[in-house]
Scaffold this active site. Structure first.
Site, short mmCIF file in Angstrom:
data_model
loop_
_atom_site.label_atom_id
_atom_site.label_comp_id
_atom_site.label_asym_id
_atom_site.label_seq_id
_atom_site.Cartn_x
_atom_site.Cartn_y
_atom_site.Cartn_z
N CYS A 1 0.82 -1.21 0.00
CA CYS A 1 0.00 0.00 0.00
C CYS A 1 0.85 1.25 0.00
O CYS A 1 0.88 2.01 0.96
CB CYS A 1 -0.99 0.05 1.16
SG CYS A 1 -2.28 1.25 0.77
N GLU B 1 -1.07 -2.30 -6.40
CA GLU B 1 -0.06 -3.23 -5.89
C GLU B 1 0.70 -3.78 -7.09
O GLU B 1 0.16 -3.83 -8.20
CB GLU B 1 -0.72 -4.34 -5.07
CG GLU B 1 0.23 -5.06 -4.15
CD GLU B 1 1.09 -4.12 -3.34
OE1 GLU B 1 2.25 -3.87 -3.76
OE2 GLU B 1 0.63 -3.62 -2.30
#
Length: 223
Positions: free
Chosen positions: A4, A106
């Site tokens: 993240c 991601e």
């Protein structure tokens, strides 16, 4: 690459205010395609009476830190150990926030390459990461900063990365940010016991790799 380390917030301001029950307008709100560490990000805190949306700098600088540059190493906090760490324990007790998003990126390893993916919830657009915040002050320099909590990946995310951000179910957001002082281990267990929501993902171009790129091309599905 941090887990993240990038995300988006493309919603209209009114939709954010409605989704989170906020009455104050968000100053200088702009939709963002590629939000990165070190930038000011939209967070929600509660004073016990009402929720307030404001900007915090992403990258936690604990109030005892000597050098604010530590923030670049603290964009994420591991939920499993947060109640034990001096940087986070006090914040787990009383300085919890929602960090507003509608998707995150991601990078999935593919041989020697890393393929960026845009990940969102299947059944709702806006959501909140569980966050912690702190206030750092030295002389007349003041920073209000935050970090995003992470955990072990669910089945969906485990194919992509070995960690994932903690996404709060809609009906648990208030429980996370209520003003009362809480036991940090209780709050750790609260986060680790949350049900997983269904996620969806698609590949995007490496354009998103550069944090300076913050346009619609970041979210275009890879041809």
């Amino acid at each position: 690459m941090n887990v993240c380390g990038r995300y988006t917030l493309l919603a209209e301001e009114l939709d954010i205010l409605e989704a989170f029950g906020i009455s104050n307008p968000i100053e200088e709100y702009q939709p963002r395609y590629n939000i990165a560490p070190g930038q000011n990000i939209l967070a929600i805190v509660s004073d016990g009476q009402k929720k307030k949306a404001d900007y915090l700098k992403w990258g936690l600088v604990p109030n005892w830190a000597k050098d604010p540059k530590i923030g670049y190493k603290m964009i994420n906090a591991r939920t499993e150990s947060a109640a034990d760490k001096p940087s986070f324990k006090r914040l787990m007790e009383q300085r919890r926030c929602l960090i507003v998003a509608d998707s995150f990126y991601e990078w999935k390893r593919n041989g020697k390459e890393k393929q960026p993916l845009r990940i969102s919830l299947q059944d709702r657009k806006l959501f909140a990461f569980a966050g912690l915040w702190d206030r750092w002050k030295v002389g007349d320099q003041e920073l209000v900063t935050c970090t995003i909590l992470t955990k072990e990946p669910n089945d969906f995310m485990s194919e992509i990365h070995n960690r994932m951000p903690v996404i709060l179910p809609k009906d648990k957001e208030l429980d996370w940010i209520e003003k009362e002082k809480k036991d940090p281990y209780e709050m750790r267990d609260f986060l680790l016991g949350l049900p997983d929501e269904a996620l969806t993902a698609y590949e995007v171009s490496s354009y998103v790799n550069n944090a300076k790129n913050d346009g619609a091309d970041c979210v275009l599905p890879l041809a």
